[in-house]
Design an enzyme around this catalytic site. Structure first.
Site, PDB file in Angstrom:
ATOM      1  N   THR A 121     -74.559  13.698   7.892  1.00 22.75           N
ATOM      2  CA  THR A 121     -73.750  13.638   8.837  1.00 22.75           C
ATOM      3  C   THR A 121     -74.377  15.367   9.862  1.00 22.75           C
ATOM      4  O   THR A 121     -73.838  15.122  10.725  1.00 22.75           O
ATOM      5  CB  THR A 121     -72.649  13.678   9.073  1.00 22.75           C
ATOM      6  OG1 THR A 121     -72.252  11.840   9.033  1.00 22.75           O
ATOM      7  CG2 THR A 121     -71.778  13.860  10.211  1.00 22.75           C
ATOM      8  N   SER A 181     -76.105   9.774   3.233  1.00 28.01           N
ATOM      9  CA  SER A 181     -76.079   9.622   1.497  1.00 28.01           C
ATOM     10  C   SER A 181     -76.010   8.782   1.056  1.00 28.01           C
ATOM     11  O   SER A 181     -75.940   8.052  -0.070  1.00 28.01           O
ATOM     12  CB  SER A 181     -75.240  10.482   1.561  1.00 28.01           C
ATOM     13  OG  SER A 181     -73.451  10.294   2.258  1.00 28.01           O
ATOM     14  N   ASP A 191     -71.160  11.490   1.843  1.00 25.69           N
ATOM     15  CA  ASP A 191     -70.570   9.286   1.051  1.00 25.69           C
ATOM     16  C   ASP A 191     -70.800   9.834  -0.422  1.00 25.69           C
ATOM     17  O   ASP A 191     -69.603   9.127  -1.420  1.00 25.69           O
ATOM     18  CB  ASP A 191     -70.864   8.656   1.959  1.00 25.69           C
ATOM     19  CG  ASP A 191     -70.098   7.818   3.321  1.00 25.69           C
ATOM     20  OD1 ASP A 191     -69.482   8.788   2.938  1.00 25.69           O
ATOM     21  OD2 ASP A 191     -70.829   7.564   3.763  1.00 25.69           O
TER      22      ASP A 191
END
Length: 322
Positions: A12, A55, A89
Site C-alpha cells: 500500500t 504483500s 498483510d
C-alpha cells in the site's frame, strides 16, 4: 550523513487511490520516486526496487531473494542501514524471516503504510521518514530486524498486525514496542535477550498451517498428508489443546516423521503441556508434537520452513523452537 539503502518490495505504501472509485492499486515502476527528495535532509539515500507486488503475493522465496540481496548490498557497499518497504498483510512474516536469516549487526527496518500515498491522512511518507531515522540510530544496531510504524519500534519476533485498517495496527501483544520515535529522538527502552540466525541457501520444503476449532474434523489432515507436506503448524486452543477428533490424524502424520509444531490461536501467552486429557497439551507432547515458545502460527511456519532446510532431527527441531 549516514548512508541508508531503501529496498522497495511494494504494498500500500507504493499504491495510489483512484479518487473516482476508491480502489487502491500499484502505480508505476518506481512507486516512491516522488517522496524520496523528502528524505535528503535525513540521510544519504540509495534505493532499489526489488519487487513491486502486493504483500499477499509475497512468498518465502521472495523473502529469501530479499535476504540475499540485503547481504549482497551490505557486503559490497558502504551502507550504514537498510529500510525495506513492504505491504502490511504479510509484513510480519517477511520481517521475521529476515530476522532469523540475516547475519548483520547493522539496522534493518521494515515499514509500510495502511493508507496509500495520495489518501487523506496517508501514513506512508511519515513511516518511511521515521524508519530512515531509526536506521541512522547507533542504538538500532545489533537489535535484529525491527518494524517501524506509527512512531513505534517493534521486534520482528513479537509484532503482529491487529487491525484490518487502523494505522495503529502493528502491536506486540504482551511485550509492547521496544522503542518510540519523537520529533527529536529515537528512544529504545529494552531489547531482546536472545537472537538466532539460520543461513539457508534455498527453501524447498512445504509446510502447512491450520487453525483448530470446536468440533474439528480429522479428515482435513488427509489433505495435508496427500499433499506431501514436510511439516505442519497447528494453531491450538488455549494453552495448547486440540479436539480429540484430530488426535489420531496427527499421530498418523507423526508416524510418517512429519514434524508438527504447536502454537496457540490466542494472541497472548505460550503453549504448555498442562492438560492430560485426550487432545490435551501433555498428551500431545508425549506423542512428539513440538511446542513453540510464543510464536504466532504464520511465524512458526516461516521458522519451520527454514529449520527443515537445516535438519530433520526431532530433538534438534525441538531445541530450535524452545
Amino acid at each position: 550523513m549516514k548512508k541508508i539503502l531503501i529496498l522497495h518490495t511494494g504494498g500500500t505504501i507504493s499504491m495510489k487511490e483512484n479518487k473516482q472509485t476508491g480502489e487502491v492499486a500499484p502505480q508505476g515502476e518506481h512507486p516512491l520516486l516522488e517522496v524520496l527528495p523528502s528524505l535528503s535532509g535525513i540521510a544519504d539515500i540509495q534505493d532499489e526496487v526489488l519487487f513491486h507486488i502486493p504483500s499477499p503475493h509475497m512468498t518465502p522465496n521472495h523473502m529469501l531473494t530479499l535476504g540475499k540481496r540485503i547481504h549482497e548490498r551490505l557486503a559490497n557497499e558502504d551502507i550504514d542501514g537498510i529500510v525495506v518497504t513492504h505491504g502490511t498483510d504479510t509484513l510480519e512474516e517477511t520481517a521475521f524471516f529476515l530476522d532469523i536469516y540475516l547475519q548483520t549487526r547493522k539496522p534493518v527496518i521494515v515499514t509500510g503504510a495502511m493508507r496509500s500515498i495520495n489518501e487523506v491522512g496517508s501514513d506512508g511518507l511519515y513511516n518511511l521518514m521515521t524508519s530512515v531515522r531509526v536506521a541512522c540510530s547507533e542504538e538500532a544496531q545489533d537489535k535484529g530486524v525491527l518494524v517501524v510504524m506509527n512512531d513505534e519500534i517493534h521486534t520482528a519476533k513479537n509484532v503482529t498486525k491487529t487491525s484490518t485498517s487502523n494505522i495503529a495496527t502493528f502491536q506486540s501483544p504482551q511485550y509492547g514496542p521496544i522503542g518510540i520515535i519523537t520529533k527529536r529522538n529515537i528512544l529504545f527502552h529494552h531489547s531482546l535477550t536472545r537472537r538466532e540466525s539460520y543461513p539457508v541457501q534455498h527453501l524447498k520444503k512445504q509446510v502447512g498451517l491450520v487453525k483448530t476449532y470446536a468440533g474439528m474434523e480429522g479428515s482435513i489432515f488427509e489433505a495435508f498428508e496427500n499433499a506431501g507436506i514436510d511439516g505442519l503448524v497447528i494453531e491450538a486452543l488455549g494453552q495448547g489443546n486440540v479436539p480429540p477428533t484430530i488426535v489420531q490424524p496427527l499421530q498418523q502424520l507423526l508416524d510418517k516423521e512429519i514434524p508438527i509444531v504447536l502454537v496457540s490461536r490466542c494472541y497472548q501467552g505460550i503453549v504448555q503441556d498442562v492438560y492430560s486429557y485426550e487432545g490435551g497439551g501433555s498428551s500431545l507432547k508425549d506423542m512428539g508434537v513440538i511446542f513453540s515458545n510464543g510464536l504466532t502460527g504464520p511465524k512458526a511456519r516461516i521458522k519451520l520452513l527454514i529449520a527443515l532446510e537445516m535438519t530433520d532431527n526431532h530433538n534438534e527441531l525441538m531445541a530450535m523452537f524452545a
